[in-house]
Design an enzyme around this catalytic site. Sequence first.
Site, PDB file in Angstrom:
ATOM      1  N   ASN A 281       1.391  -1.114   0.453  1.00  0.00           N
ATOM      2  CA  ASN A 281       0.360   0.001  -0.049  1.00  0.00           C
ATOM      3  C   ASN A 281       0.864   1.062  -0.132  1.00  0.00           C
ATOM      4  O   ASN A 281       2.188   1.143  -0.361  1.00  0.00           O
ATOM      5  CB  ASN A 281      -0.527  -0.103   1.210  1.00  0.00           C
ATOM      6  CG  ASN A 281      -0.087   0.202   2.500  1.00  0.00           C
ATOM      7  OD1 ASN A 281       1.494   0.241   2.903  1.00  0.00           O
ATOM      8  ND2 ASN A 281      -0.386   0.539   3.230  1.00  0.00           N
ATOM      9  N   CYS A 283       2.369   3.465   2.094  1.00  0.00           N
ATOM     10  CA  CYS A 283       3.634   4.095   2.907  1.00  0.00           C
ATOM     11  C   CYS A 283       4.238   2.929   3.604  1.00  0.00           C
ATOM     12  O   CYS A 283       4.547   2.064   3.757  1.00  0.00           O
ATOM     13  CB  CYS A 283       2.558   4.588   4.206  1.00  0.00           C
ATOM     14  SG  CYS A 283       1.523   5.976   4.366  1.00  0.00           S
ATOM     15  N   GLU A 285       3.170  -0.278   4.812  1.00  0.00           N
ATOM     16  CA  GLU A 285       3.464  -1.510   5.833  1.00  0.00           C
ATOM     17  C   GLU A 285       2.819  -2.640   5.214  1.00  0.00           C
ATOM     18  O   GLU A 285       2.730  -3.645   5.833  1.00  0.00           O
ATOM     19  CB  GLU A 285       2.597  -0.159   7.140  1.00  0.00           C
ATOM     20  CG  GLU A 285       1.168  -0.157   7.011  1.00  0.00           C
ATOM     21  CD  GLU A 285       1.057   0.959   6.411  1.00  0.00           C
ATOM     22  OE1 GLU A 285       2.310   1.449   5.641  1.00  0.00           O
ATOM     23  OE2 GLU A 285      -0.160   1.528   6.229  1.00  0.00           O
TER      24      GLU A 285
HETATM   25  N1  UDP Z   1      -3.909   6.573   3.560  1.00  0.00           N
HETATM   26  C1  UDP Z   1      -4.482   7.494   2.105  1.00  0.00           C
HETATM   27  N2  UDP Z   1      -4.279   8.444   2.042  1.00  0.00           N
HETATM   28  C2  UDP Z   1      -3.485   9.048   3.474  1.00  0.00           C
HETATM   29  C3  UDP Z   1      -3.072   8.781   4.372  1.00  0.00           C
HETATM   30  C4  UDP Z   1      -3.606   7.201   4.097  1.00  0.00           C
HETATM   31  O1  UDP Z   1      -4.625   6.807   1.239  1.00  0.00           O
HETATM   32  O2  UDP Z   1      -3.870  10.802   3.518  1.00  0.00           O
HETATM   33  C5  UDP Z   1      -3.405   5.064   3.255  1.00  0.00           C
HETATM   34  C6  UDP Z   1      -2.652   4.353   2.763  1.00  0.00           C
HETATM   35  O3  UDP Z   1      -3.381   3.262   2.262  1.00  0.00           O
HETATM   36  C7  UDP Z   1      -1.713   4.738   4.042  1.00  0.00           C
HETATM   37  C8  UDP Z   1      -2.770   3.782   5.422  1.00  0.00           C
HETATM   38  O4  UDP Z   1      -4.054   4.477   4.664  1.00  0.00           O
HETATM   39  O5  UDP Z   1      -0.401   3.312   3.969  1.00  0.00           O
HETATM   40  C9  UDP Z   1      -2.257   4.309   6.690  1.00  0.00           C
HETATM   41  O6  UDP Z   1      -2.117   5.356   6.529  1.00  0.00           O
HETATM   42  P1  UDP Z   1      -1.731   5.751   8.350  1.00  0.00           P
HETATM   43  O7  UDP Z   1      -1.878   5.080   9.702  1.00  0.00           O
HETATM   44  O8  UDP Z   1      -1.145   7.434   8.387  1.00  0.00           O
HETATM   45  O9  UDP Z   1      -3.843   6.078   8.559  1.00  0.00           O
HETATM   46  P2  UDP Z   1      -4.711   6.780   9.683  1.00  0.00           P
HETATM   47  O10 UDP Z   1      -5.482   5.744   9.406  1.00  0.00           O
HETATM   48  O11 UDP Z   1      -3.665   7.684  10.258  1.00  0.00           O
HETATM   49  O12 UDP Z   1      -5.084   7.671   8.719  1.00  0.00           O
END
Ligand code: UDP
Length: 584
Positions: A281, A283, A285
């Site tokens: 994905n 980021c 992970e």
């Molecule tokens: N993600 C996305 N857009 C964003 C931020 C995150 O598509 O602006 C997706 C992406 O696949 C990333 C995953 O959400 O790897 C997890 O990111 P994060 O944990 O920062 O998201 P949160 O749940 O805190 O918004």
Amino acid sequence: LKLDNAMFQNNGPIISGNAKVVLERRYLRKNDQGDPIETPTDMFRRVAHHVAQAEMRYGGSETAAEMEAIFYSMMTEFRFLPNSPTLMNAGRRLGQLAACFVLPVEDSMEGIFDALKHAAIIHKSGGGTGFSFSRLRPKNSRVGTTGGVASGPVSFMKVFNTATEQVKQGGTRRGANMAILRVDHPDILEFIQCKEKDSDLNNFNISVGITDAFMDALKKGSDYDLIDPREKRITKKLSSIEVFDTLVYHAWKNGDPGIVFLDRINRDNPTPALGEIESTNPCGEQPLLPMESCNLGSVNLAKFVMEKEGAAVIDFEGLSQTIYHAIRFLDDVIDMSLYPIPEIERMVKGNRKIGLGVMGFADMLYQLEIPYNSEKGIETAETLMKFFQDTAHDASRALAETRGTFENFEQSVYKDREGCAYRNATTTTIAPTGTLSIIAGCSSGIEPLFALSFTRTIMDNDEMIEVNPVFEATARTRGFYSLELMKMIARKGGIQGLGNIPEDVKRVFVTAHDITPEWHVRMQAAFQKYTDNAVSKTVNLHRNAEVADVIKVYNLAYDLGCKGVTIYRDGSKDRQVLSVNKNE
Ligand code: UDP
């Protein structure tokens, strides 16, 4: 919702000012004028209620009501939060609850534009998309049907980038993309350099897919083969050292590309019979098969420190209970989510991958008085994550006893392994928690804090100093608290080199830039050791770090078993979101 307050253990969450702004902008339901029509408490109720509906099919309405109350308190007490799309979309029309998707990009016009269309639909719902462009024929190779020449992976990435730019205007949040190209693709050098100008491909993270064959060549200093993916033939050889040097130079210059170790990722593929993992994905992970998606969730470790005989220790019992409930929550999300296309629904329901991880790790270490950059810090990470992973596996196995294993279990690597009858093909992932950590008011993922105190500009340009609460408490009990000092720390970010703070305090309260790249990588590796999927981590380097430092980081990440690595050298991007003034 019909449920009354008495069902819940608390009357709603205590939300910080920042979290309120974030929630109002993107998460809460709004009317046609764009004004929120639900409170954060309503939002958590909506999510708990919707997700718990999955329990109806396994245990009936009583179980569903019981789990709903548990889900609600676990979220409002900020012990656990699901990924953003679940908070935004549960119980609403879009109904798409997962953050991570990987889409295949076939080597045909139809295939490429199918992927583009699916990506647009996913971005609209707040999901991020990863693609491998490795199947595309190289630039300038022949196009059979037209007699023309192919434009190659990088030119198609630009089309995806432009489409993302337009969709993000109307979507729930910025659409994020990952592009991966195998290191043996003939266009690899163009790919490595494609983000040279900051504005190019701004909606993409890019990573080079490193193979074991490449790493072997690099260790020997020899050439390696480039392979045309369509004709499956070797087109030419390149010097592994030259390619690596180019890669590392660009990463040093502006953070891109990162690297992912594809063969290592595939050794952990739980269902190799269903296909090869080509991408992660955005980021990094969550490695996934093409057409797979995964919903993530994070446990806030800052909430699991307790006092025992006068010392701060990890509350393993509390942690265990929350992990069981969180795994069940995420498994329920699979049933309750709506899917953008039928192929994805089939894949997700076949493997039932979920990714439970942690946030607030740095906060936890502050409370335990353990330095992030110490042997004890690494040991703590390993002990904690081993416990976390074992418990997550136990919880998934317990679910399988009542709900059955995932559909593709017989085609998985677990079928002949004793004690591995799981409900989910994977259970753990460490996400960046970019927004979740703001909502929960904790440090993000497993990252160290960026600053111990910082200045926030509020209305009328008033300045307000915000100090990390654990540090503030320590400063007060140890008698060195003063507003002047906090202001100075806000300018510097950290406390190393300040004369009037005790040495033992300085040792514990380290921030990102006090920590050498080696410790960053070692911490990532410690968590990776006990994580099914992968770990999101940025290895921070000083502004004046050299290319050789990046090489060391990449080699160490490979040697310690990481699945990939992302570096960031301070100041190497024009627009840096978080920055500490180093001139003071
Ligand atoms: N993600 C996305 N857009 C964003 C931020 C995150 O598509 O602006 C997706 C992406 O696949 C990333 C995953 O959400 O790897 C997890 O990111 P994060 O944990 O920062 O998201 P949160 O749940 O805190 O918004």
